[in-house]
Design a protein around this motif. Structure first.
Motif, PDB file in Angstrom:
ATOM      1  N   VAL A  18       0.826  -1.054  -0.103  1.00 14.78           N
ATOM      2  CA  VAL A  18       0.128  -0.028  -0.148  1.00 14.78           C
ATOM      3  C   VAL A  18       0.778   1.263   0.133  1.00 14.78           C
ATOM      4  O   VAL A  18       0.662   2.181  -0.755  1.00 14.78           O
ATOM      5  N   ALA A  19       2.002   1.190   0.801  1.00 15.59           N
ATOM      6  CA  ALA A  19       2.787   2.482   0.805  1.00 15.59           C
ATOM      7  C   ALA A  19       3.666   2.503  -0.604  1.00 15.59           C
ATOM      8  O   ALA A  19       3.663   3.642  -1.101  1.00 15.59           O
ATOM      9  N   ALA A  24       4.231   5.678  -5.588  1.00 15.57           N
ATOM     10  CA  ALA A  24       4.013   5.740  -6.767  1.00 15.57           C
ATOM     11  C   ALA A  24       3.305   6.809  -7.355  1.00 15.57           C
ATOM     12  O   ALA A  24       3.650   7.483  -8.149  1.00 15.57           O
ATOM     13  N   LEU A  25       1.916   7.037  -6.769  1.00 13.36           N
ATOM     14  CA  LEU A  25       0.984   7.857  -7.256  1.00 13.36           C
ATOM     15  C   LEU A  25       1.670   9.243  -7.077  1.00 13.36           C
ATOM     16  O   LEU A  25       1.458  10.182  -7.905  1.00 13.36           O
ATOM     17  N   VAL A  26       2.223   9.499  -5.720  1.00  7.33           N
ATOM     18  CA  VAL A  26       2.562  10.527  -5.401  1.00  7.33           C
ATOM     19  C   VAL A  26       3.777  11.230  -6.424  1.00  7.33           C
ATOM     20  O   VAL A  26       3.892  12.176  -6.815  1.00  7.33           O
ATOM     21  N   LEU A  27       4.765  10.274  -6.791  1.00  6.71           N
ATOM     22  CA  LEU A  27       5.995  10.578  -7.478  1.00  6.71           C
ATOM     23  C   LEU A  27       5.461  10.886  -8.929  1.00  6.71           C
ATOM     24  O   LEU A  27       5.959  11.705  -9.601  1.00  6.71           O
ATOM     25  N   LEU A  28       4.481  10.170  -9.388  1.00 13.14           N
ATOM     26  CA  LEU A  28       3.955  10.467 -10.777  1.00 13.14           C
ATOM     27  C   LEU A  28       3.122  11.696 -10.953  1.00 13.14           C
ATOM     28  O   LEU A  28       3.083  12.248 -11.958  1.00 13.14           O
ATOM     29  N   PHE A  90       6.476  -1.337  -7.202  1.00 10.93           N
ATOM     30  CA  PHE A  90       5.187  -0.594  -8.070  1.00 10.93           C
ATOM     31  C   PHE A  90       5.910   0.847  -8.395  1.00 10.93           C
ATOM     32  O   PHE A  90       5.709   1.278  -9.526  1.00 10.93           O
ATOM     33  N   THR A  91       6.675   1.463  -7.574  1.00  7.23           N
ATOM     34  CA  THR A  91       7.064   2.723  -7.661  1.00  7.23           C
ATOM     35  C   THR A  91       8.292   2.626  -8.917  1.00  7.23           C
ATOM     36  O   THR A  91       8.062   3.646  -9.669  1.00  7.23           O
TER      37      THR A  91
END
Length: 116
Positions: A18-19, A24-28, A90-91
């Motif tokens: 989850v982290a 990954a979403l924050v960095l995108l 994922f990141t």
């Protein structure tokens, strides 16, 4: 009394899934903002007039903007390497896709500006 050795505790070297997805979403999102700012900075440095409605911007080259976006793409790929080494899979995958997309956009901008 016996002093039996304690069993080793399992060591986790990777992020919780989850982290990892959240990172990954924050960095995108950060990548998208950085690419937008780099593109705008490149256009402004090339002489594009954003707020002059009567300006003729047809002769402004996109080469500088393409180079700026390519630099952001390389930085994004470097963060993918760092994420992969930290086992944030994922990141790392998201950063690889974003970095390659930015490099592709930069290549299209650079080859398109050569013909004009």
């Amino acid at each position: 009394m016996t002093t039996a050795p304690e069993p080793p505790t399992p060591r986790r070297d990777h992020l919780h899934p989850v982290a990892d997805v959240f990172l990954a979403l924050v960095l995108l999102a950060v990548d998208a903002v950085a690419a937008l700012l780099a593109s705008l900075a490149g256009m402004e440095a090339a002489g594009y007039e954003f707020f002059d409605t009567g300006a003729d911007n047809s002769d402004v080259s996109m080469t500088r903007s393409g180079v700026y976006v390519a630099v952001v793409g390389v930085v994004v790929l470097a963060t993918a390497v760092a994420a992969g080494r930290g086992r944030a899979y994922f990141t790392a995958f998201g950063q690889i896709l974003a970095g390659l997309a930015l490099l592709l956009v930069a290549a299209v901008a650079l080859t398109g500006s050569q013909g004009s």
